[in-house]
Design a protein around this motif. Structure first.
Motif, PDB file in Angstrom:
ATOM      1  N   VAL A  70      -4.769   4.658  -5.392  1.00  0.00           N
ATOM      2  CA  VAL A  70      -3.935   4.147  -4.307  1.00  0.00           C
ATOM      3  C   VAL A  70      -2.837   5.162  -4.039  1.00  0.00           C
ATOM      4  O   VAL A  70      -2.169   5.628  -4.980  1.00  0.00           O
ATOM      5  CB  VAL A  70      -3.333   2.775  -4.658  1.00  0.00           C
ATOM      6  CG1 VAL A  70      -2.397   2.301  -3.560  1.00  0.00           C
ATOM      7  CG2 VAL A  70      -4.449   1.756  -4.877  1.00  0.00           C
ATOM      8  N   ASP A  73       3.784   5.351  -1.310  1.00  0.00           N
ATOM      9  CA  ASP A  73       4.357   4.677  -0.140  1.00  0.00           C
ATOM     10  C   ASP A  73       4.470   5.612   1.052  1.00  0.00           C
ATOM     11  O   ASP A  73       4.249   5.201   2.194  1.00  0.00           O
ATOM     12  CB  ASP A  73       5.742   4.127  -0.483  1.00  0.00           C
ATOM     13  CG  ASP A  73       5.688   2.976  -1.460  1.00  0.00           C
ATOM     14  OD1 ASP A  73       4.584   2.445  -1.714  1.00  0.00           O
ATOM     15  OD2 ASP A  73       6.751   2.605  -2.000  1.00  0.00           O
ATOM     16  N   TRP A  76       1.215   5.812   3.074  1.00  0.00           N
ATOM     17  CA  TRP A  76       0.954   4.607   3.863  1.00  0.00           C
ATOM     18  C   TRP A  76       1.924   4.492   5.029  1.00  0.00           C
ATOM     19  O   TRP A  76       1.546   4.069   6.132  1.00  0.00           O
ATOM     20  CB  TRP A  76       1.040   3.374   2.962  1.00  0.00           C
ATOM     21  CG  TRP A  76      -0.068   3.325   1.968  1.00  0.00           C
ATOM     22  CD1 TRP A  76       0.001   3.691   0.650  1.00  0.00           C
ATOM     23  CD2 TRP A  76      -1.411   2.934   2.203  1.00  0.00           C
ATOM     24  NE1 TRP A  76      -1.221   3.540   0.056  1.00  0.00           N
ATOM     25  CE2 TRP A  76      -2.111   3.072   0.978  1.00  0.00           C
ATOM     26  CE3 TRP A  76      -2.100   2.460   3.322  1.00  0.00           C
ATOM     27  CZ2 TRP A  76      -3.463   2.767   0.844  1.00  0.00           C
ATOM     28  CZ3 TRP A  76      -3.456   2.156   3.197  1.00  0.00           C
ATOM     29  CH2 TRP A  76      -4.121   2.307   1.972  1.00  0.00           C
ATOM     30  N   ARG A 169      -3.715  -2.780  -0.696  1.00  0.00           N
ATOM     31  CA  ARG A 169      -2.640  -1.996  -0.090  1.00  0.00           C
ATOM     32  C   ARG A 169      -2.811  -1.917   1.432  1.00  0.00           C
ATOM     33  O   ARG A 169      -1.833  -1.907   2.170  1.00  0.00           O
ATOM     34  CB  ARG A 169      -2.592  -0.599  -0.706  1.00  0.00           C
ATOM     35  CG  ARG A 169      -1.364   0.191  -0.280  1.00  0.00           C
ATOM     36  CD  ARG A 169      -0.088  -0.569  -0.674  1.00  0.00           C
ATOM     37  NE  ARG A 169       1.089  -0.025  -0.022  1.00  0.00           N
ATOM     38  CZ  ARG A 169       1.889   0.891  -0.548  1.00  0.00           C
ATOM     39  NH1 ARG A 169       1.630   1.383  -1.747  1.00  0.00           N
ATOM     40  NH2 ARG A 169       2.949   1.308   0.101  1.00  0.00           N
ATOM     41  N   THR A 173       0.016  -3.106   4.129  1.00  0.00           N
ATOM     42  CA  THR A 173       0.529  -2.156   5.113  1.00  0.00           C
ATOM     43  C   THR A 173       0.290  -2.628   6.542  1.00  0.00           C
ATOM     44  O   THR A 173       1.099  -2.348   7.443  1.00  0.00           O
ATOM     45  CB  THR A 173      -0.127  -0.776   4.909  1.00  0.00           C
ATOM     46  OG1 THR A 173       0.097  -0.346   3.557  1.00  0.00           O
ATOM     47  CG2 THR A 173       0.442   0.264   5.871  1.00  0.00           C
TER      48      THR A 173
END
Length: 217
Positions: A70, A73, A76, A169, A173
């Motif tokens: 993943v 931040d 994303w 995720r 998002t």
């Protein structure tokens, strides 16, 4: 690319050049530096020179592997900002048609086709093989156009179904996926991938597609 002279036009032929006009310098994509067409023996040959991106793609296949990591931040946030910008850009190009949904959803999902009531501009092919792992850059813009609201997020989600941490995720998002337009977008994308599976593509994804389709009904 090459095509007979009378067929050297249309969405895919013009896609990168149209995308460059609308998005170069505005979203994180490789810049298109030049495009040249040459006619020879009744065929048109198109050459495009794009910015070289020195980053690995997220996945060698559009279908994300179960052990995918993943991203941070920042990754994303950049992706969300770029897709938000794309969604607001006006275009007459079309990535998804209601008529296709009306024919295909009953055939591949055995359910009535939803009515697409909310539209926006989409990249149109947003899967892990079209995203880089570093920035991220959004690659391959030939198919961008109008699509159901949430379509890009839905496509990324559906191609990532084998990697639960990644899909979680995506949902965090892109909260549009939890709305009715987002549900419709997911149905459309699942139908597209079930159509591809009927031709032998991505058989490993079919059980997850079927499970998601059941959840969406």
């Amino acid at each position: 690319m090459s095509a007979p002279q009378d067929k050297a036009t249309g969405k895919i032929w013009e896609g990168n050049r149209k995308a460059a006009e609308l998005f170069d310098g505005r979203v994180t994509k490789p810049a298109l530096y030049d495009a040249v067409e040459e006619i020879k023996d009744g065929n048109v040959y198109l050459s495009e020179l794009s910015q070289y991106v020195d980053e690995q793609i997220c996945s060698p296949s559009p279908v994300l592997s179960p052990n995918a990591g993943v991203f941070p931040d920042r990754w994303w946030g950049s992706l969300r900002a770029d897709l938000d910008y794309v969604a607001k850009v006006s275009t007459d190009r079309v990535a998804v048609r209601q008529e296709w949904a009306d024919r295909s959803v009953p055939r591949f999902l055995d359910m009535p086709a939803p009515q697409i009531t909310e539209w926006e501009t989409a990249h149109g092919d947003l899967h892990p093989a079209n995203l880089t792992a570093g920035t991220p850059y959004l690659l391959d813009w030939e198919g961008f156009g109008r699509a159901p609201v949430g379509y890009d997020a839905a496509m990324l989600l559906v191609y990532s179904l084998l990697a639960p941490g990644f899909t979680q995720r995506i949902r965090e998002t892109f909260p549009v996926l939890e709305t009715e337009p987002g549900r419709v977008a997911q149905i459309i994308v699942v139908t597209e991938l079930m159509q591809s599976a009927s031709r032998g593509d991505y058989p490993e994804l079919v059980p997850a597609l079927q499970a998601l389709a059941a959840d969406l009904t």
